[in-house]
Design a protein around this motif. Structure first.
Motif, PDB file in Angstrom:
ATOM      1  N   MET A   1     -11.462  -7.645   0.530  1.00 58.69           N
ATOM      2  CA  MET A   1     -11.355  -6.497  -0.391  1.00 58.69           C
ATOM      3  C   MET A   1     -11.486  -5.205   0.394  1.00 58.69           C
ATOM      4  O   MET A   1     -12.252  -5.106   1.340  1.00 58.69           O
ATOM      5  N   ASN A   2     -10.733  -4.218   0.012  1.00 57.48           N
ATOM      6  CA  ASN A   2     -10.717  -2.971   0.778  1.00 57.48           C
ATOM      7  C   ASN A   2     -11.624  -1.897   0.219  1.00 57.48           C
ATOM      8  O   ASN A   2     -11.528  -0.750   0.606  1.00 57.48           O
ATOM      9  N   PRO A   4     -12.701   0.980  -2.195  1.00 53.79           N
ATOM     10  CA  PRO A   4     -12.013   1.869  -3.113  1.00 53.79           C
ATOM     11  C   PRO A   4     -10.576   2.211  -2.715  1.00 53.79           C
ATOM     12  O   PRO A   4      -9.850   2.752  -3.524  1.00 53.79           O
ATOM     13  N   THR A   5     -10.171   1.932  -1.456  1.00 49.79           N
ATOM     14  CA  THR A   5      -8.808   2.313  -1.069  1.00 49.79           C
ATOM     15  C   THR A   5      -7.859   1.141  -1.219  1.00 49.79           C
ATOM     16  O   THR A   5      -8.231  -0.013  -1.046  1.00 49.79           O
ATOM     17  N   ARG A   6      -6.626   1.459  -1.553  1.00 52.86           N
ATOM     18  CA  ARG A   6      -5.613   0.419  -1.673  1.00 52.86           C
ATOM     19  C   ARG A   6      -4.894   0.274  -0.349  1.00 52.86           C
ATOM     20  O   ARG A   6      -4.655   1.232   0.360  1.00 52.86           O
ATOM     21  N   LYS A   7      -4.496  -0.949  -0.089  1.00 51.96           N
ATOM     22  CA  LYS A   7      -3.785  -1.223   1.150  1.00 51.96           C
ATOM     23  C   LYS A   7      -2.281  -1.109   0.901  1.00 51.96           C
ATOM     24  O   LYS A   7      -1.802  -1.446  -0.173  1.00 51.96           O
ATOM     25  N   GLY A   8      -1.577  -0.648   1.885  1.00 52.12           N
ATOM     26  CA  GLY A   8      -0.118  -0.760   1.872  1.00 52.12           C
ATOM     27  C   GLY A   8       0.610   0.242   0.997  1.00 52.12           C
ATOM     28  O   GLY A   8       1.803   0.122   0.816  1.00 52.12           O
ATOM     29  N   GLU A   9      -0.089   1.224   0.433  1.00 50.18           N
ATOM     30  CA  GLU A   9       0.640   2.245  -0.304  1.00 50.18           C
ATOM     31  C   GLU A   9       0.883   3.431   0.588  1.00 50.18           C
ATOM     32  O   GLU A   9       0.022   3.821   1.372  1.00 50.18           O
ATOM     33  N   ARG A  10       2.037   4.036   0.453  1.00 49.53           N
ATOM     34  CA  ARG A  10       2.411   5.044   1.429  1.00 49.53           C
ATOM     35  C   ARG A  10       2.694   6.378   0.783  1.00 49.53           C
ATOM     36  O   ARG A  10       3.057   6.476  -0.374  1.00 49.53           O
ATOM     37  N   THR A  11       2.503   7.409   1.567  1.00 59.62           N
ATOM     38  CA  THR A  11       2.744   8.776   1.158  1.00 59.62           C
ATOM     39  C   THR A  11       4.007   9.250   1.868  1.00 59.62           C
ATOM     40  O   THR A  11       4.170   8.946   3.042  1.00 59.62           O
ATOM     41  N   LYS A  14       4.296  10.681   5.873  1.00 54.41           N
ATOM     42  CA  LYS A  14       3.022  10.584   6.574  1.00 54.41           C
ATOM     43  C   LYS A  14       2.891   9.325   7.416  1.00 54.41           C
ATOM     44  O   LYS A  14       3.111   8.231   6.941  1.00 54.41           O
ATOM     45  N   GLY A  15       2.510   9.514   8.660  1.00 57.13           N
ATOM     46  CA  GLY A  15       2.050   8.416   9.489  1.00 57.13           C
ATOM     47  C   GLY A  15       3.092   7.393   9.911  1.00 57.13           C
ATOM     48  O   GLY A  15       2.736   6.356  10.418  1.00 57.13           O
ATOM     49  N   PRO A  76       7.900  -2.437   0.425  1.00 57.74           N
ATOM     50  CA  PRO A  76       6.905  -2.700  -0.620  1.00 57.74           C
ATOM     51  C   PRO A  76       5.966  -1.527  -0.908  1.00 57.74           C
ATOM     52  O   PRO A  76       5.774  -1.144  -2.055  1.00 57.74           O
ATOM     53  N   ASN A  80       6.649   3.321  -5.526  1.00 59.73           N
ATOM     54  CA  ASN A  80       6.536   4.506  -6.382  1.00 59.73           C
ATOM     55  C   ASN A  80       7.428   5.639  -5.898  1.00 59.73           C
ATOM     56  O   ASN A  80       8.158   6.259  -6.676  1.00 59.73           O
TER      57      ASN A  80
END
Lengths: 121, 211
Positions: A1-2, A4-11, A14-15, A76, A80
């Motif tokens: 489990m990570n 409070p942050t979600r894994k693998g979502e991107r902005t 960025k990065g 993936p 969004n």
């Protein structure tokens, strides 16, 4: 489990860039821009096909910018961002082509100006 | 590998398999970036209305000058290159921000600012030349649509330049704290979006693509 942050979502943007991807994007964009300016002034392409060629080059260059500068992909973590982009393209298409279609139709069905003047007398 | 094996094989990616309801709130970087991305898309939708107006009115010159007579393609190519290279230097700036390197951030932001200012100067001198030739926004429907579309883009570039100045002041005074980095991310996205809109402007307005 990570936690409070979600894994693998991107902005967007960025990065995921590197000097190489930005240079590649710049290279592709320059080639497509020069091709557009060449295509607009050339007689080597059949006249009526030039607007279609220009549209294809412009859409291609927008794609280059989205991929190499915004780093949006259909992967993936980008679901969004990608769906928002697709919806944006849909609305832009509706507004632009809808307006042109409706206005061309009105223009074609309008009473010519000289006849309209006679009718008003 | 048979089709059935292929369909049942585990997908190898870094996607989180936890149900959405159990993942907790998204990190603020993701929320801010996504929110700004939605703003940019809505800005592009607004531009699409101006593009539609231009496309409908482009032939209505009311006996005045048309695009072929007014536009100089070599000049526009220089403007385009200014903006394109500024998009690249803006990308270099965001890499410098990721490294948290203040000198490199200032350098690339300054180069981006200079190229953006050069673009704006070229555009303003083109506008003043056209107005001096009695081809201002009041001359015809075509020119009203032209000045509205290209002027709105120029206004966005102006705001972007002011934003660059403001962000460099924030880096100097506040340093790379998370909120400053998020604002810098939004600024770089804004700048890249301006370049995408410009692709539409030079293709439809200056190269005269028609359908």
């Amino acid at each position: 489990m990570n936690g409070p942050t979600r894994k693998g979502e991107r902005t967007p943007g960025k990065g995921h860039g590197s000097v190489t991807t930005y240079l590649a994007g710049l290279g592709f964009a320059i080639v497509l821009t020069l091709a557009s300016f060449w295509a607009a002034g050339t007689s080597a392409v059949w006249g009526p096909a030039v607007p279609i060629l220009l549209a294809a080059l412009a859409i291609g260059q927008m794609g280059v910018h989205v991929v190499f500068f915004f780093h949006i992909s259909s992967g993936p973590g980008d679901a969004n961002n990608f769906l928002a982009l697709v919806f944006g393209i849909f609305v832009v298409g509706l507004v632009v082509f809808g307006s042109i279609l409706i206005m061309a139709n009105l223009d074609a069905n309008m009473v010519p100006m000289d006849k309209l003047m006679k009718m008003q007398r | 590998m048979s089709l059935a094996d292929h369909l049942t094989a585990p997908v190898e990616d870094d996607e989180d398999r936890t149900p959405y309801s159990e993942r907790g709130p998204a990190p603020i970087d993701v929320v801010a970036g996504f929110g700004f991305w939605l703003f940019l898309l809505s800005d592009i939708v607004m531009f699409s209305a101006l593009f539609a107006a231009y496309a409908v009115l482009a032939d209505h010159t009311a006996g005045g000058p048309d695009g072929v007579k007014l536009f100089n393609r070599g000049y526009v190519l220089i403007e385009t290159m200014c903006l394109l290279f500024s998009s690249f230097t803006c990308g270099m700036c965001s890499l410098a921000i990721e490294r948290r390197s203040a000198p490199a951030t200032y350098l690339w932001a300054a180069v981006t600012f200079a190229l953006g200012a050069a673009f704006l100067g070229l555009e303003l001198s083109e506008f003043s030349r056209m107005i001096a030739e009695d081809a201002g926004p009041t001359r015809s429907a075509f020119l009203s649509a032209f000045f509205t579309l290209v002027g709105t883009h120029g206004l966005h570039v102006t705001l972007g330049l002011l934003w660059f100045v403001s962000m460099m002041a924030q880096v100097a005074t506040l340093g790379f704290r998370p909120i400053v980095v998020r604002r810098l991310l939004c600024l770089t996205l804004f700048w890249h979006a301006l370049d995408i809109v410009w692709i539409g402007v030079f293709t439809i307005v200056y190269l005269g693509a028609r359908w």
